[in-house]
Design a protein around this motif. Structure first.
Motif, short mmCIF file in Angstrom:
data_model
loop_
_atom_site.label_atom_id
_atom_site.label_comp_id
_atom_site.label_asym_id
_atom_site.label_seq_id
_atom_site.Cartn_x
_atom_site.Cartn_y
_atom_site.Cartn_z
N GLU A 121 0.81 -1.21 0.00
CA GLU A 121 0.00 0.00 0.00
C GLU A 121 0.85 1.27 0.00
N ASN A 124 0.83 2.64 -3.34
CA ASN A 124 -0.50 2.87 -3.93
C ASN A 124 -0.70 4.36 -4.19
N ASN A 125 -1.09 4.71 -5.40
CA ASN A 125 -1.25 6.12 -5.76
C ASN A 125 -2.60 6.71 -5.33
N ASP A 126 -3.47 5.87 -4.80
CA ASP A 126 -4.78 6.36 -4.35
C ASP A 126 -4.62 7.09 -3.03
N ARG A 129 -6.74 5.75 -0.19
CA ARG A 129 -6.68 4.30 0.04
C ARG A 129 -6.60 3.99 1.53
N ARG A 132 -9.82 3.24 3.80
CA ARG A 132 -10.67 2.07 3.67
C ARG A 132 -10.56 1.18 4.90
N HIS A 161 -0.31 9.02 2.45
CA HIS A 161 -1.54 8.47 2.99
C HIS A 161 -1.77 9.00 4.41
#
Length: 418
Positions: A121, A124-126, A129, A132, A161
């Motif tokens: 993660e 992860n580019n979100d 994210r 969640r 994040h």
């Protein structure tokens, strides 16, 4: 015709009739006996057999030909990421059952496996994210069973994040001193990023800060913790919390930024007059202008009780802005009463900001009465001149050429030198 001939002729006609009926019947029913069997076999071979749908005609139900024995299926691949684990658990049934299965699966993972999944993660580019459920539950679990691994992972993920702070929360609550010691070895930017975690830690229980306050006295996280501790007490103010206890708590913190932050935060205490507590007013005056603006709504009405400084200036400006919007004449008299005092420039600036759009010429005249020392005059002139130019551009251009402006002020308003 003789009777014998007539009888023979009838017999011939009868036989011919029976043969004709038999021929017609054979054409309708097709060949029989062995020929018929061969024809049926050929027809079965030429026509493809269709599997009957299951009862209910539900398309999602597997066809009989798909119900293969489990030993003939390939072995399922072990999930290597949280996303794969989520997808595997979705087959458990309802959303509630899937979530329960996911929680059980995450709880059974070893620290190394959990760390590996969460490490995926990190790339992860979100941006959202980490918000969640699967990430939050897995991060909290890792913080509980392997806090050092979770903290190391936080260093990789916190910038991309923001929800990754949960990687630290369990450790911070379980062993605040170990957590504080670890944080002191981080770069300044990382210590500053810990502010949210530290604030949450002590907001829930302000006493947690007292045991680590000495360690964090020079850390940005310590300042956030001090502010969060007072915020937690303010949240209980409606339940009868005593502000005297909060003041004593703040004064027990190490002298410096932590104590200043805690005392300044007390300005938010309901029904507490910051001007009536010199220690609070002094702490507010020590803040930088950007920090002081945070408490402007609480101190505007008591501007005259604050020590001289950026916060007092901002409070006077805000006070006169509000007064001028309600009663311009009374506000003008208030400004005149402050003439010659250190508060006059800030009061005029507030008055100009409120009247510039209604009467830009009068606002400019007021701005020109501010001494040419400090930033109050420039701010007031810029506000009034902009409003004047919007309402009467030609008149504003004439005024700027003849107004008693300094070279710096002329450059600021026109963008050119004289």
């Amino acid at each position: 015709m003789s009777p014998r001939i007539l009888s023979a002729l009838c017999l011939v006609c009868a036989v011919s009739g029976f043969q004709l009926v038999g021929a017609l019947a054979g054409r309708r029913t097709g060949p029989t006996n062995s020929v018929g069997v061969v024809t049926e076999k050929n027809s079965a071979a030429a026509t493809p057999t269709r599997s009957r749908l299951p009862e209910g005609n539900n398309p999602s139900t597997p066809l009989p030909s798909q119900n293969l024995p489990s030993q003939n299926l390939p072995a399922q691949k072990q999930p290597q990421s949280l996303i794969e684990l989520v997808n595997a658990c979705e087959k458990a049934g309802s959303p509630a059952q899937s979530r329960l299965a996911l929680m059980e699966a995450i709880s059974k993972l070893k620290p190394e496996e959990l760390e590996g999944m969460l490490s995926v993660e990190a790339g992860n580019n979100d941006f959202f994210r980490s918000g969640r459920f699967d990430f939050q539950f897995a991060a909290k679990r890792l913080s509980e069973i392997a806090p050092e691994k979770a903290a190391a992972l936080w260093l990789k993920t916190h910038a991309a994040h923001p929800g990754s702070d949960i990687l630290l929360s369990s450790w911070a609550k379980k062993d605040p001193q170990a957590f504080a010691s670890w944080s002191l070895g981080l770069p300044t930017d990382a210590q500053r990023a810990l502010s949210g975690t530290m604030a949450q830690l002590v907001t829930e229980d302000p006493q947690r800060l007292l045991g680590i306050a000495a360690q964090l006295s020079g850390s940005p996280a310590g300042v956030s913790g001090a502010r969060g501790a007072i915020a937690g007490m303010i949240a209980k103010a409606s339940k009868g919390a005593d502000p005297a206890e909060a003041i004593a708590y703040a004064q027990a913190l190490p002298n410096g930024p932590m104590r200043t932050a805690a005392l300044a935060e007390l300005a938010r205490w309901p029904s507490l007059d910051p001007g009536a507590h010199p220690e609070i007013a002094a702490a507010l005056s020590e803040l930088s202008p950007s920090q002081a603006r945070r408490y402007l709504p609480q101190v505007t009405a008591v501007a005259d009780k604050l020590p001289q400084g950026p916060l007092r200036d901002s409070a006077y400006a805000a006070q006169l802005t509000g007064a001028a919007k309600k009663d311009p004449q009374a506000a003008a008299q208030k400004v005149e009463s402050l003439s010659g005092s250190p508060d006059y420039p800030a009061a005029v600036r507030g008055f100009v900001e409120a009247t510039a759009t209604k009467d830009p010429v009068a606002a400019i005249e007021w701005a020109l009465t501010i001494p040419q020392t400090g930033a109050q005059r420039s701010a007031a002139l810029e506000k009034a001149a902009a409003a004047y130019f919007r309402s009467k551009p030609a008149d504003a251009l004439k005024w700027v050429e003849t107004a008693p402006l300094s070279s710096e002020e002329y450059l600021m308003l026109t963008g050119r030198t004289r």
